[in-house]
Each structure stands twice: as structure tokens, then as C-alpha cells.
Design a protein around this motif. Structure first.
Motif, mmCIF file in Angstrom:
data_model
loop_
_atom_site.group_PDB
_atom_site.id
_atom_site.type_symbol
_atom_site.label_atom_id
_atom_site.label_comp_id
_atom_site.label_asym_id
_atom_site.label_seq_id
_atom_site.Cartn_x
_atom_site.Cartn_y
_atom_site.Cartn_z
ATOM 1 N N CYS A 185 0.629 -1.332 0.135
ATOM 2 C CA CYS A 185 -0.040 0.246 0.047
ATOM 3 C C CYS A 185 1.280 1.166 -0.040
ATOM 4 O O CYS A 185 0.325 2.337 -0.222
ATOM 5 C CB CYS A 185 -1.411 0.058 0.990
ATOM 6 S SG CYS A 185 -2.196 -1.355 1.205
ATOM 7 N N LEU A 186 1.975 0.760 0.496
ATOM 8 C CA LEU A 186 2.963 1.732 0.420
ATOM 9 C C LEU A 186 3.577 2.427 -0.973
ATOM 10 O O LEU A 186 3.631 3.701 -1.147
ATOM 11 C CB LEU A 186 4.509 2.511 1.607
ATOM 12 C CG LEU A 186 3.427 2.249 2.972
ATOM 13 C CD1 LEU A 186 4.793 2.053 3.794
ATOM 14 C CD2 LEU A 186 2.913 3.410 3.188
ATOM 15 N N VAL A 190 0.233 3.190 -5.988
ATOM 16 C CA VAL A 190 -1.165 2.512 -5.096
ATOM 17 C C VAL A 190 -1.817 3.865 -4.191
ATOM 18 O O VAL A 190 -2.929 4.200 -4.041
ATOM 19 C CB VAL A 190 -0.262 1.109 -3.988
ATOM 20 C CG1 VAL A 190 -1.693 1.044 -2.954
ATOM 21 C CG2 VAL A 190 -0.274 0.521 -5.281
ATOM 22 N N LEU A 191 -0.582 4.491 -3.766
ATOM 23 C CA LEU A 191 -1.016 5.082 -2.667
ATOM 24 C C LEU A 191 -1.897 6.436 -3.228
ATOM 25 O O LEU A 191 -2.945 7.343 -3.105
ATOM 26 C CB LEU A 191 -0.510 6.227 -2.112
ATOM 27 C CG LEU A 191 0.655 5.871 -0.321
ATOM 28 C CD1 LEU A 191 1.716 6.032 0.330
ATOM 29 C CD2 LEU A 191 -0.598 5.741 0.463
ATOM 30 N N THR A 192 -1.584 6.860 -4.168
ATOM 31 C CA THR A 192 -2.278 8.277 -5.121
ATOM 32 C C THR A 192 -3.300 7.276 -5.650
ATOM 33 O O THR A 192 -4.281 7.987 -5.588
ATOM 34 C CB THR A 192 -1.342 8.046 -6.842
ATOM 35 O OG1 THR A 192 -0.190 8.805 -6.186
ATOM 36 C CG2 THR A 192 -1.732 9.062 -8.006
ATOM 37 N N TRP A 193 -3.233 6.521 -6.286
ATOM 38 C CA TRP A 193 -4.669 5.742 -6.438
ATOM 39 C C TRP A 193 -5.877 6.058 -5.030
ATOM 40 O O TRP A 193 -7.337 5.825 -5.652
ATOM 41 C CB TRP A 193 -5.231 3.969 -6.968
ATOM 42 C CG TRP A 193 -6.087 3.396 -7.737
ATOM 43 C CD1 TRP A 193 -6.862 3.275 -8.083
ATOM 44 C CD2 TRP A 193 -7.050 2.077 -6.359
ATOM 45 N NE1 TRP A 193 -8.171 2.620 -8.364
ATOM 46 C CE2 TRP A 193 -7.523 2.329 -6.902
ATOM 47 C CE3 TRP A 193 -7.046 1.990 -4.603
ATOM 48 C CZ2 TRP A 193 -9.611 1.472 -6.609
ATOM 49 C CZ3 TRP A 193 -7.565 1.579 -4.647
ATOM 50 C CH2 TRP A 193 -8.799 1.029 -4.525
ATOM 51 N N THR A 210 1.164 12.043 -9.620
ATOM 52 C CA THR A 210 1.831 10.552 -8.948
ATOM 53 C C THR A 210 2.394 10.943 -7.468
ATOM 54 O O THR A 210 3.501 12.215 -7.602
ATOM 55 C CB THR A 210 2.360 9.758 -9.607
ATOM 56 O OG1 THR A 210 1.621 9.573 -10.765
ATOM 57 C CG2 THR A 210 2.462 8.393 -8.887
ATOM 58 N N LEU A 211 1.673 10.069 -5.513
ATOM 59 C CA LEU A 211 3.060 10.381 -4.901
ATOM 60 C C LEU A 211 5.058 10.229 -5.751
ATOM 61 O O LEU A 211 3.957 9.330 -6.048
ATOM 62 C CB LEU A 211 2.516 10.302 -3.857
ATOM 63 C CG LEU A 211 1.233 10.507 -3.531
ATOM 64 C CD1 LEU A 211 0.510 9.310 -2.287
ATOM 65 C CD2 LEU A 211 0.817 12.083 -2.835
#
Length: 348
Positions: A185-186, A190-193, A210-211
Motif C-alpha cells: 500500500c505504500l 497505490v497511494l495515489t489511487w 503521482t505521489l
């Protein structure tokens, strides 16, 4: 011909916009709820100190004053590092907020953990963020991601306490199943989504970027520093009674980190009270008697409670001073960052 002056009619506010009065009432209601929640949080935090005082008095007498003072400093520094972990994510989700405002949103808002139910901390942070011109959705996403980063950091350090947990706290071993999930998740994509999904559910535009990997890495690094400082705090308290040795430092860091994560899932307990102490006692019982370990755990809780109140007060005072200086300089103090800098994400 004389005329009699007619009295001017009393000023009647315009009624062309029927939403003006309801909007004003909503503003008053939200301000009342906000301050009411802050009062409840402060009373709950103060009650934690008063309720624990009798139990912790004997442990405090045994703890050396210098060790207690140094452990308090470590807690304050650890809370600051945790705030930087949160703000690193917040600043990458939109325009930079600034340390003064960010610290007030995070540190004052996190006092909501003293009210049973973890949701209060998130709600208070969201309302404080809105007051400072930061979108509620953005604050919620940053707080949620920071919690996830904290869980991963705690499980990484918690590996040092795994042998102790395997023998005395087997019921907490399931927490380590979250580590691979948390690492996935990090991933920045994934974080951006996840952030875009949260914004979409709250009817806000998704992230336009995007992060970055560096942002997630810095946030995780700050979280690790925070838990290491908390571990030093616990080690100092224990070291004033026995000589645990330097090897016990990592055990203390892992135990207190896992205690925080275990307490995070005890949503009906204020600040995970009792759960964190159980993990700490299990770790300290390898070098102290159970009774002494319990006293240290309760003393640690008191130090954290006082530390939470102190750093929140400092953050609030700093923000007020900065706000007054901006007002004195003629700078806007109530214009949302998202609107001032032209971001597509409106405040909500």
C-alpha cells in the motif's frame, strides 16, 4: 407648506439570497461543534492525567528525575517527528501548508484520540484543517496515509520484540500479517489511487500527479525516527531502576511501536489505553518484575499524555502568533491555500 419628516424605515437585511441565513446558521453551528469538541477532548485528556496519578505516583518516586525529564524530551521530539511524517504527505497532496499551521492541525487534532473512538481525531483534524484553508478531503487522506505509514514503521521495529511477543503476547502476532500488505500500500501508485478514490468519494477532483517515492520514503523515515525516540523514552524510564543494557533499547522501541499499533485497533478505548501498556509490560517483564514493569508502563502513559497536551499547546500558540503577524502585515489569513495558489481541488 410644511411637511412632517417621516422616520426612515429600519434597515432590513436583503432577502434576495435565501441561502444567506442558513449559511450563517451553519457557520455558527459548525463553530459551536468545533469548540465543543475541543473542550471535550481537553477534558478527556485532563481526566486521563488525573485518573492515573494515584497509580503512577510510586513509579514516579522511584524514577530518577533526570531520567523522567529526558524521557519527556524524547516524547516531545518523537511527537514532532511524527508530525513531520504526516506533513510530508500533506504537502505532497497539494500546496504547502507551513509548519505552524500543519503542526496545529496535526497535534491539536490528534488529541481527539483521548475520546473513545478513533474517528474523533480524524474529524478534529479535518475541521482544524478547514479552518486554516486546507480541504477536509486532503487532511483526511494525509491522516489516513500517515496512520498506514506509522503501522508499517511500527511493525518493522516490532520485529525486535517478536521473540517476547511469541512467548507472552501471542494474540498480537496477527499484526505482522499487515506488514506485507502495508508495504504494498505504500507504493506511490497505490497511494495515489487511494487518494484519488477518497477525493472522488468526497466529490472532489482526483490528484493531478503521482505521489513520489521520495515523499513516501521521507514519511516512513520520520515515522521510524518517531518510534525510536519513543523507545529511548521507555528505555530511560527502565534504566533509572535497573541496567537493561543497550541491547534493550531496540526491544523498548519495538514494544512501544507495536503497542501503538495494537492500540490503534482498539477503537473504543481512548488512545488505546490498556492495550499499549500490556505490550510494554510484556517486554519490560524480561528485565523487571511485573509490578515494576506495570508502574513504568503507566508512568509512560502519563508522560505521553502531558507531552500531547504540551506540544498541542505550543503548536496552537505558534499558529496564533503567526496569524496575528500576518494580519498586522496586511496579509490574508483566511484565504484557502487551494484557492490562493490556483489548485483544482476546492476546499470542502
Amino acid at each position: 407648506m410644511s411637511t412632517t419628516a417621516r422616520p426612515e424605515p429600519a434597515h432590513v437585511p436583503p432577502t434576495g439570497d435565501p441561502s444567506v441565513a442558513p449559511a450563517s446558521r451553519r457557520a455558527v453551528l459548525m463553530a459551536t461543534v468545533r469548540w465543543g469538541l475541543i473542550v471535550v477532548v481537553l477534558v478527556a485528556a485532563g481526566w486521563q492525567v488525573a485518573r492515573q496519578w494515584g497509580e503512577v505516583r510510586e513509579a514516579l518516586v522511584a524514577v530518577h528525575p533526570l531520567a523522567a525529564a529526558l524521557s519527556f524530551v524524547c516524547v516531545v521530539l518523537g511527537l514532532g517527528a511524527g508530525t513531520m511524517s504526516w506533513q510530508t504527505l500533506l504537502d505532497d497532496l497539494g500546496p504547502r501548508v507551513g509548519v505552524a499551521r500543519g503542526a496545529q492541525i496535526c497535534l491539536v487534532g490528534q488529541l481527539g484520540k483521548y475520546v473513545p473512538g478513533s474517528v474523533w481525531a480524524y474529524l478534529l483534524q479535518m475541521e482544524l484543517g478547514r479552518r486554516h484553508g486546507v480541504a477536509r478531503a486532503r487532511v483526511f487522506a494525509a491522516s489516513l496515509f500517515a496512520a498506514g505509514v506509522g503501522v508499517v514503521a511500527s511493525l518493522i521495529l516490532g520485529l525486535a520484540a517478536l521473540p517476547v511477543l511469541a512467548g507472552q503476547q501471542r494474540g498480537l502476532l496477527w499484526l505482522f500479517a499487515l506488514l506485507p500488505v502495508g508495504l504494498v500500500c505504500l507504493h506511490p501508485r497505490v497511494l495515489t489511487w487511494m487518494a484519488s478514490t477518497i477525493f472522488r468519494l468526497l466529490r472532489k477532483p482526483p490528484l493531478d500527479h503521482t505521489l513520489r517515492v521520495s515523499v513516501v520514503a521521507r514519511s516512513l523515515g520520520w515515522a521510524l525516527v518517531s518510534y525510536l525516540l519513543f523507545g529511548v523514552h521507555l528505555w530511560l524510564l527502565a534504566n533509572s531502576l535497573v541496567d537493561p543494557g543497550p541491547a534493550a533499547l531496540l526491544l523498548c522501541a519495538g514494544a512501544i511501536a507495536l503497542g501503538f499499533t495494537a492500540g490503534l485497533f482498539a477503537v473504543f478505548l481512548p488512545s488505546g489505553v490498556g492495550v499499549r501498556e500490556a505490550v510494554i509490560v510484556a517486554a519490560l517483564a524480561t528485565m523487571l518484575s511485573v509490578g515494576t514493569a506495570t508502574g513504568i508502563a503507566v508512568a509512560s502513559r502519563l508522560v505521553f499524555t502531558v507531552g500531547d497536551l504540551v506540544v498541542a499547546g505550543i503548536a496552537a500558540l505558534t499558529a496564533v502568533v503567526a496569524r496575528r503577524r500576518a494580519a498586522a502585515a496586511g496579509l490574508p489569513t483566511d484565504v484557502p491555500d487551494e484557492l490562493r495558489q490556483g489548485s483544482a481541488a476546492p476546499v470542502a
